[in-house]
Design an enzyme around this catalytic site. Sequence first.
Site, PDB file in Angstrom:
ATOM      1  N   ASP A  25       3.424   2.268  -3.477  1.00 39.52           N
ATOM      2  CA  ASP A  25       2.204   1.764  -4.112  1.00 39.52           C
ATOM      3  C   ASP A  25       2.613   0.488  -4.839  1.00 39.52           C
ATOM      4  OD1 ASP A  25       0.048   1.187  -5.693  1.00 39.52           O
ATOM      5  OD2 ASP A  25       0.056   3.069  -6.814  1.00 39.52           O
ATOM      6  N   LYS A  86       0.333  -9.585  -7.701  1.00 44.39           N
ATOM      7  CA  LYS A  86      -0.550  -9.089  -6.639  1.00 44.39           C
ATOM      8  C   LYS A  86      -1.855  -9.896  -6.572  1.00 44.39           C
ATOM      9  CE  LYS A  86      -2.458  -4.625  -5.149  1.00 44.39           C
ATOM     10  NZ  LYS A  86      -2.466  -3.191  -5.482  1.00 44.39           N
ATOM     11  N   GLU A 183      -5.408   1.750  -0.266  1.00 41.82           N
ATOM     12  CA  GLU A 183      -5.112   2.599  -1.431  1.00 41.82           C
ATOM     13  C   GLU A 183      -6.041   3.817  -1.521  1.00 41.82           C
ATOM     14  OE1 GLU A 183      -5.181  -0.271  -4.571  1.00 41.82           O
ATOM     15  OE2 GLU A 183      -3.329  -1.218  -3.875  1.00 41.82           O
ATOM     16  N   ASP A 205     -11.175   4.373  -8.850  1.00 44.39           N
ATOM     17  CA  ASP A 205      -9.838   3.917  -9.248  1.00 44.39           C
ATOM     18  C   ASP A 205      -9.948   2.992 -10.466  1.00 44.39           C
ATOM     19  OD1 ASP A 205      -7.372   2.715  -9.543  1.00 44.39           O
ATOM     20  OD2 ASP A 205      -7.108   2.209  -7.433  1.00 44.39           O
TER      21      ASP A 205
END
Length: 622
Positions: A25, A86, A183, A205
């Site tokens: 992850d 990211k 994800e 999330d």
Amino acid sequence: MTLLQIAEPGEAPAPHQHRLAVGIDLGTTNSLVATVRSGIPMVLPDEDGRPLLPSVVRYGDDGVTVGYPAQNAQAKDPQNTIVSVKRFMGRALSDLSDVRRFPYHYTDLPGMVQIETRAGRKSPVEISAEILKALRIRAESNLAGELEGAVVTVPAYFDDAQRQATRDAARLAGLNVLRLLNEPTAAAIAYGLDNASEGIYAVYDLGGGTFDLSILKLSRGVFEVLATAGDTALGGDDFDHRVYCWALETQGIGPVSPSDTRLLMMKAREAKENLTLHGSSTLMATLFSGETITATLTAETFTAITQTLVGKTLAPIKKALRDAKLATTDIKGVVMVGGATRMPQVQRAVAEFFGQPPLNNLDPDQVVALGAAIQANVLAGNRAPGEDWLLLDVIPLSLGLETMGGLTEKIISRNSTIPIARAQSFTTFKDGQTAMAIHVVQGERERVDDCRSLARFELHGIPPMVAGAARILVTFQVDADGLLSVTAREETTRVEAAITVKPSYGLSDAEIARMLEESHANAAADMTTRALLEARVDAERIIDATESALAADAELLAADERATLDEAVARLRHLVNEAGADRRALVEATEALNRASEAFAGRRMDRSVAQALTGLSIDTLR
Ligand code: AMP
């Protein structure tokens, strides 16, 4: 015209070993690596037992640091300490709205923004590769072995450029990327929803800085992302900020310095997390200004001051449902991901909105990595026999090719989900071999004769070399429709040959079941046969090598040495040709020939070194 698999000296290729595969992850704030051990997915900790790796990379005076040490240096060296990389993956400067939040010097190259650091200009791909490398090293030391591959997760909304950048970063980190996985899909897999009944699921999330909502549809074991929505500026940090404002207000403290803000935000975060864990918490701090703060945060207060934040997450959910033309009643289950979903008021709001309690019994920080690990385990071919083999998106029987001795070498294991590509290196068996026969087979058995033959083709134009020198890369690729293409390429000349087959064609479920049953029933006998055939191949290889060495350099041997060697060759050849040869005898005779030729090999080596050095000046040698 046969194939020989390349293996490390002394190490037989062992297709039945458990293959080490991990799920990664790669998060905006934290990253994790997980694996499946004895059927149980688990996160691999660092040497201090910590599961998370802060996604922070620092280019310091004395090299690159990643994780906690980099994070600790953030305040003192912000420009060379890269956080949230990211957000920059696969993005040009013009694509980014929030670059000014970070203190970096950017260079806008076409395609992807670059960051200027003490160590030079760095691309987000290189920076992410540092994080991935740290995770690879962590995994390899935990698992005590080299990784077969990794599944790396990406947000469902990542476009091609962002996905490609992630893939490149993983490659740069020395990882074999088995698959990029969304994800939310990883989270759903962690909860075993891929084995659940078909239906539509929502994944909620809420991380440190972002909120993502995804709607997934599971049909025939495959997840499809129906809709995504979210807020890239909403997360746990905002809850910290509310606590921070509340603390200043209740204490009647006015504006504070940047360092006091940082300190108080940290304390606010601690208070928030403690409240979830213990039901009550007190924020205590002594500011740099000398003022002290002691404020008790109750669950009621916290819920009240963060109510609008929780409410803000509902808008993207409604949008995603609208986009997918669904009602809340269509949602079969809700998966909670991200540390901030631990907060009870978030759980309550989600339960109320969907009219059902969310799935929350896995650690929300780990759930994505765990799901990725499960997927990696499947893709690496480690699934237990009999599991899920009738799912349409997996390969029902292993695909491989024939190697020396009529053995099969599996390239893609059964149960691998498609699409998938796998490559393996092979080499020539004979000196001067210029062609190779590729025989593609399907099945679980060790001997080619017991498997189903799918196709044959030949690779010509291999430059003549000594046995073992050519590098032939054979790639198996199965596309989403189950079409298999096999390509064989000689790496120096790049000559290539390819064929396309439909592997599942003509095989009924019953036939597949029969072939699997046979492979299980014969597993022990097959292993014995394989071991014997391998011993025979090893023996033939050393006989060939010894004979060509004798043809080239026989004068290096005295007459009695030559006689001993000839005798060892003759004995081994006799065993190889014997119908009912015993594996032990073959191995022993092979070792005997190895020993008998040791001195000879040493002398040949000395001579070739001497020849190579002749003509070199002393300067070159220094
Ligand atoms: P993630 O990005 O998924 O690692 O989530 C990080 C966020 O989760 C941060 O804002 C954390 O403060 C928050 N978080 C972690 N543990 C807790 C907890 N026990 N209670 C409330 N928030 C938490």
